[in-house]
Design a protein around this motif. Structure first.
Motif, PDB file in Angstrom:
ATOM      1  N   TYR A  73     151.955  43.286  35.652  1.00  0.00           N
ATOM      2  CA  TYR A  73     150.436  43.586  35.095  1.00  0.00           C
ATOM      3  C   TYR A  73     150.516  44.613  34.010  1.00  0.00           C
ATOM      4  O   TYR A  73     151.352  45.510  34.086  1.00  0.00           O
ATOM      5  CB  TYR A  73     149.583  44.190  36.305  1.00  0.00           C
ATOM      6  N   GLU A  74     149.731  44.375  32.918  1.00  0.00           N
ATOM      7  CA  GLU A  74     149.599  45.240  32.001  1.00  0.00           C
ATOM      8  C   GLU A  74     148.402  45.793  32.205  1.00  0.00           C
ATOM      9  O   GLU A  74     147.474  45.486  31.838  1.00  0.00           O
ATOM     10  CB  GLU A  74     149.649  44.546  30.458  1.00  0.00           C
ATOM     11  N   ASN A  75     148.347  47.093  32.021  1.00  0.00           N
ATOM     12  CA  ASN A  75     147.326  47.986  32.256  1.00  0.00           C
ATOM     13  C   ASN A  75     146.383  48.214  31.139  1.00  0.00           C
ATOM     14  O   ASN A  75     147.054  47.884  29.872  1.00  0.00           O
ATOM     15  CB  ASN A  75     147.483  49.370  33.086  1.00  0.00           C
ATOM     16  N   ASN A  76     145.522  49.196  30.879  1.00  0.00           N
ATOM     17  CA  ASN A  76     144.673  49.281  29.791  1.00  0.00           C
ATOM     18  C   ASN A  76     145.309  50.194  28.929  1.00  0.00           C
ATOM     19  O   ASN A  76     144.950  50.231  27.627  1.00  0.00           O
ATOM     20  CB  ASN A  76     143.410  50.200  30.210  1.00  0.00           C
ATOM     21  N   GLU A  77     146.472  50.750  29.266  1.00  0.00           N
ATOM     22  CA  GLU A  77     147.308  51.612  28.520  1.00  0.00           C
ATOM     23  C   GLU A  77     148.343  50.844  27.918  1.00  0.00           C
ATOM     24  O   GLU A  77     149.224  51.479  27.016  1.00  0.00           O
ATOM     25  CB  GLU A  77     147.903  53.147  29.152  1.00  0.00           C
ATOM     26  N   GLY A  78     148.730  49.480  28.165  1.00  0.00           N
ATOM     27  CA  GLY A  78     149.453  48.778  27.528  1.00  0.00           C
ATOM     28  C   GLY A  78     150.745  48.977  28.319  1.00  0.00           C
ATOM     29  O   GLY A  78     151.872  48.386  27.840  1.00  0.00           O
ATOM     30  N   LYS A  79     150.848  49.704  29.291  1.00  0.00           N
ATOM     31  CA  LYS A  79     151.860  49.618  30.231  1.00  0.00           C
ATOM     32  C   LYS A  79     152.088  48.550  31.265  1.00  0.00           C
ATOM     33  O   LYS A  79     151.154  48.353  31.839  1.00  0.00           O
ATOM     34  CB  LYS A  79     151.979  51.309  31.029  1.00  0.00           C
ATOM     35  N   VAL A  80     153.272  48.162  31.617  1.00  0.00           N
ATOM     36  CA  VAL A  80     153.820  47.013  32.114  1.00  0.00           C
ATOM     37  C   VAL A  80     153.965  47.335  33.482  1.00  0.00           C
ATOM     38  O   VAL A  80     154.935  48.239  33.700  1.00  0.00           O
ATOM     39  CB  VAL A  80     154.529  45.884  31.511  1.00  0.00           C
ATOM     40  N   ILE A  81     153.434  47.094  34.730  1.00  0.00           N
ATOM     41  CA  ILE A  81     153.636  47.354  35.857  1.00  0.00           C
ATOM     42  C   ILE A  81     154.396  46.260  36.337  1.00  0.00           C
ATOM     43  O   ILE A  81     153.847  45.197  36.739  1.00  0.00           O
ATOM     44  CB  ILE A  81     152.438  47.932  36.837  1.00  0.00           C
ATOM     45  N   ALA A  82     155.399  46.102  36.892  1.00  0.00           N
ATOM     46  CA  ALA A  82     156.208  45.112  37.496  1.00  0.00           C
ATOM     47  C   ALA A  82     156.789  45.559  38.912  1.00  0.00           C
ATOM     48  O   ALA A  82     157.458  46.764  39.057  1.00  0.00           O
ATOM     49  CB  ALA A  82     157.413  44.657  36.660  1.00  0.00           C
ATOM     50  N   ALA A  83     156.594  44.902  39.701  1.00  0.00           N
ATOM     51  CA  ALA A  83     157.037  45.195  41.270  1.00  0.00           C
ATOM     52  C   ALA A  83     157.467  44.149  41.817  1.00  0.00           C
ATOM     53  O   ALA A  83     157.083  42.862  41.759  1.00  0.00           O
ATOM     54  CB  ALA A  83     156.201  46.042  41.758  1.00  0.00           C
ATOM     55  N   LEU A  84     158.281  44.190  43.165  1.00  0.00           N
ATOM     56  CA  LEU A  84     158.655  43.111  43.912  1.00  0.00           C
ATOM     57  C   LEU A  84     157.650  43.304  45.341  1.00  0.00           C
ATOM     58  O   LEU A  84     158.072  44.421  46.229  1.00  0.00           O
ATOM     59  CB  LEU A  84     160.028  43.159  44.333  1.00  0.00           C
ATOM     60  N   GLY A  85     156.879  42.655  45.642  1.00  0.00           N
ATOM     61  CA  GLY A  85     156.244  42.487  46.897  1.00  0.00           C
ATOM     62  C   GLY A  85     157.052  41.848  48.091  1.00  0.00           C
ATOM     63  O   GLY A  85     157.824  40.754  47.905  1.00  0.00           O
ATOM     64  N   LYS A  86     156.987  42.425  49.226  1.00  0.00           N
ATOM     65  CA  LYS A  86     158.030  42.014  50.073  1.00  0.00           C
ATOM     66  C   LYS A  86     157.534  42.464  51.514  1.00  0.00           C
ATOM     67  O   LYS A  86     156.945  43.167  51.892  1.00  0.00           O
ATOM     68  CB  LYS A  86     159.345  42.787  50.092  1.00  0.00           C
ATOM     69  N   ILE A  87     157.620  41.571  52.502  1.00  0.00           N
ATOM     70  CA  ILE A  87     157.677  41.368  53.997  1.00  0.00           C
ATOM     71  C   ILE A  87     158.950  41.091  54.742  1.00  0.00           C
ATOM     72  O   ILE A  87     159.343  40.118  54.287  1.00  0.00           O
ATOM     73  CB  ILE A  87     156.406  40.495  54.526  1.00  0.00           C
ATOM     74  N   GLU A  88     159.510  42.111  55.205  1.00  0.00           N
ATOM     75  CA  GLU A  88     160.726  41.901  55.644  1.00  0.00           C
ATOM     76  C   GLU A  88     161.096  42.377  56.918  1.00  0.00           C
ATOM     77  O   GLU A  88     160.578  43.373  57.421  1.00  0.00           O
ATOM     78  CB  GLU A  88     161.896  42.545  54.857  1.00  0.00           C
TER      79      GLU A  88
END
Length: 289
Positions: free
Chosen positions: A84-99
Motif C-alpha cells: 500500500y502506498e500512503n499519502n506521503e508516497g511511502k510504500v508499506i509492504a508486509a506479509l500477513g500470516k496465520i501459522e
C-alpha cells in the motif's frame, strides 16, 4: 469488517476442511486491492501414535482441541502479501500470516526467569505469569527473532494456555485455550504483530494502517484482549471445533475403505475366472447396501 461466517459440514473433504477452517477470510482479503498472492500450505494429519510419542518425549499432555487439530493437519500456514502506498508516497509492504508449527517443530523454549513456585497471578486486572523449574514452554509460532507465541504449562498437572513471549523474560496472556487463540488469529486476519495489542507498547503504526485499510472496525483503540468475552470472537467467526475430529474420521474411513478394496480385489479376480462369478457380489458393495 469481517463477515459473519458459519458452516455445516456434511462430508468433509480436504478442500472443504481448509475452507471451513479459514472461515471465508480468503474472500475478505482478496476483495482488497492491496492484498495479493494468498497461499495455504497443507499438512497431512498425524497418527495418534505420533501425538502420544511427542507427549511422552516432552512430559505433557495436549488438550483435546489440540489433539484433534494435529490429527487433522500437522500445522497450519496461511500467508498473503500486502502492499500500500500512503499519502506521503511511502510504500508499506508486509506479509500477513496465520501459522501454527508442525508438532515436531513445537520445541521447548528456554531462557526465561524461574521462581520457586509456578502460578498465574492477577495484577490490576491482568494476568502475570510466574514460571518454575517444573514449568514448560513450547513455541507455537514465531513472530520474529525476538518474539513468539508459546504454549505454556505452569506445571505438568495444569492445562496449557497461550501467551506472547517477548525476549527477555516478558510474557503476555493471549488465550486460555488453543481454539480461542485460533479464532483470534482469524478475527485479526493474520495482520502482523496483532498480538502486541496486549502489550504496553501496542502494535506498530504500519500494522495499525493495515487494520484500517483491510479490516476497518476490527481494531479499537481502547480494547483489551484480556477482558474481551469469548462471545465476541464467536460472533465474528463461528468456528466449529468438531471439524477437526470429523476430518480425522474422514481420513480414517478413506484409509479403511482403501484397505478393504485392496483385500477384496484378489478375491474378486479369482472368482471372475469361474462361470459362477456373476452371482458373487463385491464385498464393499454388499456393505453399503
Amino acid at each position: 469488517m469481517i463477515e459473519k461466517t458459519g458452516f455445516v459440514v456434511d462430508e468433509v473433504s480436504e478442500e472443504s476442511f481448509y475452507q471451513n477452517l479459514l472461515l471465508g477470510i480468503t474472500k475478505t482479503l482478496e476483495s482488497s486491492p492491496c492484498v495479493h498472492n494468498t497461499n495455504l500450505r497443507r499438512y497431512r494429519g498425524l497418527k495418534d501414535t505420533d501425538i502420544r510419542a511427542w507427549e511422552h518425549n516432552n512430559g505433557v499432555l495436549l488438550s483435546e482441541d489440540m489433539r484433534n487439530f494435529y490429527s487433522s493437519t500437522n500445522g497450519f500456514l496461511f500467508t498473503y502479501n500486502f502492499a500500500y502506498e500512503n499519502n506521503e508516497g511511502k510504500v508499506i509492504a508486509a506479509l500477513g500470516k496465520i501459522e501454527m508449527n508442525p508438532l515436531e517443530n513445537m520445541s521447548r523454549t528456554y531462557g526465561y526467569e524461574t521462581k520457586p513456585k509456578g502460578e498465574i497471578e492477577t495484577v490490576e486486572g491482568k494476568y502475570k505469569l510466574c514460571l518454575s523449574r517444573e514449568s514448560k514452554v513450547f513455541e507455537l509460532s514465531k513472530i520474529d527473532d525476538n518474539n513468539k507465541v508459546v504454549l505454556v504449562y505452569v506445571n505438568i498437572y495444569c492445562l496449557s494456555s497461550i501467551w506472547l513471549y517477548c525476549a527477555p523474560y516478558q510474557f503476555y496472556f493471549l488465550a486460555d485455550d488453543f481454539i480461542t487463540y485460533f479464532r483470534m488469529c482469524i478475527a485479526h486476519l493474520g495482520i502482523p504483530y496483532w498480538q502486541f495489542m496486549v502489550t504496553n507498547e501496542g502494535i506498530p503504526e504500519w500494522s495499525r494502517e493495515m487494520f484500517h485499510i483491510i479490516a476497518p472496525g476490527v481494531l479499537q483503540e481502547d480494547r483489551n484482549l484480556i477482558q474481551i468475552n469469548k462471545k465476541e470472537y464467536e460472533e465474528l467467526n463461528k468456528l466449529d471445533v468438531s471439524i477437526f475430529t470429523m476430518h480425522h474420521q474422514y481420513n480414517e474411513n478413506n484409509a479403511q475403505k482403501n484397505k478393504e478394496q485392496t483385500v477384496a480385489s484378489p478375491q474378486h479376480t479369482s472368482k471372475k475366472k469361474t462361470k459362477k462369478s456373476t452371482k458373487v457380489s463385491h464385498p464393499t458393495k454388499a456393505r453399503k447396501s
